[in-house]
Design a protein around this motif. Sequence first.
Motif, mmCIF file in Angstrom:
data_model
loop_
_atom_site.group_PDB
_atom_site.id
_atom_site.type_symbol
_atom_site.label_atom_id
_atom_site.label_comp_id
_atom_site.label_asym_id
_atom_site.label_seq_id
_atom_site.Cartn_x
_atom_site.Cartn_y
_atom_site.Cartn_z
ATOM 1 N N MET A 1 -8.420 1.865 -4.222
ATOM 2 C CA MET A 1 -8.075 3.063 -3.463
ATOM 3 C C MET A 1 -8.913 3.016 -2.186
ATOM 4 O O MET A 1 -10.124 2.795 -2.240
ATOM 5 C CB MET A 1 -8.383 4.321 -4.262
ATOM 6 C CG MET A 1 -7.573 4.420 -5.546
ATOM 7 S SD MET A 1 -5.797 4.678 -5.277
ATOM 8 C CE MET A 1 -5.767 6.448 -5.097
ATOM 9 N N ILE B 1 0.862 -1.178 0.000
ATOM 10 C CA ILE B 1 0.000 0.000 0.000
ATOM 11 C C ILE B 1 0.900 1.230 0.000
ATOM 12 O O ILE B 1 2.002 1.192 0.552
ATOM 13 C CB ILE B 1 -0.958 -0.032 1.222
ATOM 14 C CG1 ILE B 1 -2.011 1.077 1.141
ATOM 15 C CG2 ILE B 1 -0.210 0.000 2.534
ATOM 16 C CD1 ILE B 1 -3.177 0.874 2.121
ATOM 17 N N ASP B 2 0.442 2.306 -0.655
ATOM 18 C CA ASP B 2 1.327 3.460 -0.777
ATOM 19 C C ASP B 2 1.541 4.139 0.580
ATOM 20 O O ASP B 2 0.908 3.788 1.573
ATOM 21 C CB ASP B 2 0.836 4.430 -1.863
ATOM 22 C CG ASP B 2 -0.401 5.230 -1.467
ATOM 23 O OD1 ASP B 2 -0.534 5.620 -0.292
ATOM 24 O OD2 ASP B 2 -1.236 5.484 -2.353
ATOM 25 N N ASP B 3 2.457 5.122 0.615
ATOM 26 C CA ASP B 3 2.863 5.644 1.919
ATOM 27 C C ASP B 3 1.902 6.695 2.483
ATOM 28 O O ASP B 3 2.160 7.267 3.530
ATOM 29 C CB ASP B 3 4.308 6.145 1.896
ATOM 30 C CG ASP B 3 4.541 7.276 0.941
ATOM 31 O OD1 ASP B 3 3.940 7.267 -0.151
ATOM 32 O OD2 ASP B 3 5.329 8.179 1.259
ATOM 33 N N ARG B 4 0.773 6.934 1.811
ATOM 34 C CA ARG B 4 -0.339 7.658 2.452
ATOM 35 C C ARG B 4 -1.526 6.722 2.674
ATOM 36 O O ARG B 4 -2.591 7.143 3.063
ATOM 37 C CB ARG B 4 -0.756 8.869 1.620
ATOM 38 C CG ARG B 4 0.339 9.948 1.568
ATOM 39 C CD ARG B 4 -0.172 11.210 0.915
ATOM 40 N NE ARG B 4 -1.215 11.810 1.739
ATOM 41 C CZ ARG B 4 -2.211 12.560 1.246
ATOM 42 N NH1 ARG B 4 -2.306 12.767 -0.038
ATOM 43 N NH2 ARG B 4 -3.101 13.076 2.065
ATOM 44 N N ARG B 5 -1.357 5.463 2.307
ATOM 45 C CA ARG B 5 -2.348 4.409 2.566
ATOM 46 C C ARG B 5 -3.585 4.545 1.688
ATOM 47 O O ARG B 5 -4.705 4.345 2.155
ATOM 48 C CB ARG B 5 -2.732 4.382 4.052
ATOM 49 C CG ARG B 5 -1.523 4.162 4.954
ATOM 50 C CD ARG B 5 -1.219 2.715 5.113
ATOM 51 N NE ARG B 5 0.193 2.510 5.427
ATOM 52 C CZ ARG B 5 0.733 1.317 5.675
ATOM 53 N NH1 ARG B 5 -0.004 0.238 5.642
ATOM 54 N NH2 ARG B 5 1.998 1.206 5.925
ATOM 55 N N LEU B 6 -3.359 4.867 0.430
ATOM 56 C CA LEU B 6 -4.480 4.992 -0.502
ATOM 57 C C LEU B 6 -4.478 3.849 -1.520
ATOM 58 O O LEU B 6 -5.405 3.043 -1.551
ATOM 59 C CB LEU B 6 -4.390 6.341 -1.236
ATOM 60 C CG LEU B 6 -4.866 7.550 -0.437
ATOM 61 C CD1 LEU B 6 -4.385 8.842 -1.072
ATOM 62 C CD2 LEU B 6 -6.386 7.561 -0.337
ATOM 63 N N ASN B 7 -3.457 3.769 -2.362
ATOM 64 C CA ASN B 7 -3.382 2.771 -3.425
ATOM 65 C C ASN B 7 -2.864 1.461 -2.835
ATOM 66 O O ASN B 7 -1.729 1.383 -2.399
ATOM 67 C CB ASN B 7 -2.433 3.275 -4.526
ATOM 68 C CG ASN B 7 -2.217 2.264 -5.640
ATOM 69 O OD1 ASN B 7 -2.017 1.082 -5.387
ATOM 70 N ND2 ASN B 7 -2.229 2.728 -6.885
ATOM 71 N N PHE B 8 -3.733 0.437 -2.818
ATOM 72 C CA PHE B 8 -3.287 -0.845 -2.260
ATOM 73 C C PHE B 8 -3.419 -1.952 -3.288
ATOM 74 O O PHE B 8 -4.231 -1.877 -4.216
ATOM 75 C CB PHE B 8 -4.076 -1.196 -0.983
ATOM 76 C CG PHE B 8 -5.530 -1.522 -1.221
ATOM 77 C CD1 PHE B 8 -5.924 -2.780 -1.657
ATOM 78 C CD2 PHE B 8 -6.513 -0.570 -1.006
ATOM 79 C CE1 PHE B 8 -7.257 -3.082 -1.877
ATOM 80 C CE2 PHE B 8 -7.852 -0.858 -1.234
ATOM 81 C CZ PHE B 8 -8.230 -2.112 -1.671
#
Lengths: 481, 443
Positions: A426, A392-399
């Motif tokens: 997302m 998951i991305d580092d803002r926790r959106l795209n997993f």
Amino acid sequence: MSKEAAARALDRAMALGAQFADVRFETTRNERIEVRNGVVAALADASSSGYCVRALIDGSWGFAASDDPSDAALDETAALACAIARAGARAARRRIGFPPPRGYVDKYETPVVRDPASITLGERVALLLEAERLLHAGNEVTVGRAWIDIWSTTKELHASSGSQITQHLLQSGCGIQAMAIGDGDAQTRTFPGDVGLYQSGGWEIIEKAQLRENAPRVGEEAIALLHAPQCPSSTCDLILGGSQMSLQIHESCGHPAELDRVMGWEANFSGTSFLEIDQLDRLRYGSPNVTIVVDNTLPLGMATCGYDDEGTKSARSDIIRDGLLVGYEMSNDTARAIGRESNGCVRAQSWSYAPMIRMCNLSLLPGDVPFEHLFDGVRDGIYMESNRSWSIDDRRLNFQFGCEIGWEIRNGKRGRMLKNPTYAGMTPRFWGSCDAIGDASSWFAWGTPNCGKGEPIQVGRTTQAAAPARFRNVAVGVGYS
Amino acid sequence: MNDLERERLARELLERSVADETEVFVAFSNAALTRFTHEVSNQNVAANSVEVSVRAIVDQRTGVASGNAFDMLSLQQLIERAAAMARLAPRDSLLPRLPAGTPAPPARSAYVASTAGASPEQRAQLCEPLFSAAEDGGCWCAGYVSTSSFGVTIANTSGTLSSFDGTDAAVNVKMIARDSSGWAEAHTTDVAAVDAAAVGRRAVEKAALGAAPRSVEPGAWSVILEPAAFGEMLSYLTSHFSAQSYEEGSSFFSDGLDRTYFGENVTIYDDWSHPLAPGMPFDYEGYPTQRLALVERGAVRNVVTDSYYAKKLDRENTGHALPAPNAYGPQPMHVVVAPGTRPATEMIASTERGLLVTRFWYIRPVDLKKAIITGMTRDGTFLIENGRITSGVRNLRFNQSILDALRSCEFSKEQLRTASYGYSLVAPAAKIDGFNFTSTTEF
């Protein structure tokens, strides 16, 4: 450790100018047994004792830890904590540290049904050897694993505010895993869940897992996966099993709701969060079916305790209520920054680590749909179980998550097995598509023994209780096309 | 605890042991780290610890006990506990005798006294240029400055007595601007060699270069992965070179060694003595670690072994054991990728259209045998057009087989020591064609 030792460290820190200080003594014992392909690959018994001092000077925290219990070392460790706090205060552009608002004098002990000490090492090893042997359902199973972990921890927290808290915590876990190899492919099945069964408690947790009873099926499924069709790439309805739901909650809610991360304290490593403070009480995180709570009193929770490592009493609070962002996992300092009080989410890996916000027991409350009725009304979908891959991305959106096993769903019925099932999305859109959650009978406290965060990195033990749930129009079969 | 004290303790425990064979592991650590965010220290820590671990072998049965109490009663109990566990364990007929060997001396640069003695004030002083760079560049920053020393002694009843002391100093910073971020780090054994100002400037430059990022379409792209990005990607391949993965069939080359999988320019070896990352010259059984070619001009040449897998596979012990108890098999721990011939700037200049990636985030395996991994770009991803960096781009997710990536790639002549979760790797920048991006994110 004696009260006198605690008083000595605290007195030393206060005499050196600390506005607040606490000292945490901790003794841990970790027992690990792992059987791999018929061999006891790990038979280990590790214990460690030590203490740490936190000192607050001019809004800056200093932390020092030592395993030397002598008076001289207590003095030195307290003095080092103060020196570190002062050095930090000199470089700091502003103040962020504040003393906890109140102190407690109390004790807490994990409820235990069956003391693991009553089970001999021979009995433990025999259980694992038997379960591992039963995993080998065919020659394709080239790796069988079976393991038991038991952690016993005694903590004493003494603070200059008057806190004197003693806790005895016991956590137990076990699991089995089969890997089948064939035709250039490797397929894995793990039970229970994707890391094993980990809960607070004693030997009753190991018994509940029923490793021997499930091992033949687990081995057979690993082999069957070698010959199963590939999960297709499409957009369809998705039902996630309970343990995969716990991973989904962990990564896409548990981490972004850590307030230190929201405030940028983890920005260079674990990342930040899309759950920004100005979105509190405004952001639509998920559908109205979605209510997620922090509850460090949860029976069987891996993070269940009386008080966190700052001395905040365990309680329950809402993070997502009916789909709306309403709270965070907080420490004293971060809570104060948004005008709230800590909800007791601070933990340290051991005596040698500074306490920080950790995901504790963070759970999705159950819905009202019996598990088997989640499949009703799904014309074209996939059911997935047991996590295999998570990113998951580092803002926790795209997993993008992958599972060990899947089954197609056609017209409300579970069909053929699928291998390499994956899905992606997302976070708020995905949770917005959650239209049904399993009822209380399928709700289970799934523990994770190896959550990483912080620098130096700390391993935390956490629980995400969850029931299976249904999501509409999700991208599946990603990563292989 | 210095090496002589550790060795004295290890000898004493060996003398007291009643097992058939005994291994004693003594580890000392003195680690300090100043973490900061928004130009304030939010975690400022120092911890001292010593651990002793005893592996006892009785009739080819093994038990391991460890603790950190050093009075003689506790140590005696530790020895007895390890032996008692061994007696209860099942017999492993493959278990070899504990290895005997004398390692080479470590590189002198592995231990720097001034790093071991660094004070909280020195770490705070190293933070200052980072804070100033952030303020001057219109950013806020988060990161850490760390200094540590550590020592390991391993002794066994076969006569092995191996000791190593090392130091580590690191600066790691992320600069955050309005709609972009940049990141840089430095790892060395000598705190005096840390140029925090340069690290801060580099991260600020990346944040500035990435301002007003564009969205680009996912798909197959030519990429230039800076060493941190390439190193992190490669770290998900290194476990394939374990004798255990090879033997169990999960390695991509389990069908056989000495086959060509990659391009002629790909050479990967394990080298504890590399000047950029001088490490321990022995493994966690105290046995000398070999400098070993894992991949030579595209062909897989070797797996790493420990005493157990050397016997099991009838191969030489290459000295790559992990600490006991170890269910994960031997592992390469000092991976070095041989450099190419052109500087990274020329690789960029020769790229008509591509992406430059500073680092990755949250890489995880998707498919073990095919070595497919997924992850995100992070903190500085840039569009290259006609040989020039023309803008920052929003972050992308990739799904990529490492095997495919190494079949057609080019390496820069510069190498850098990178680190990830305490694992060090020396890597060049890598240019890879057809790198598979599968989705984008919102920042």
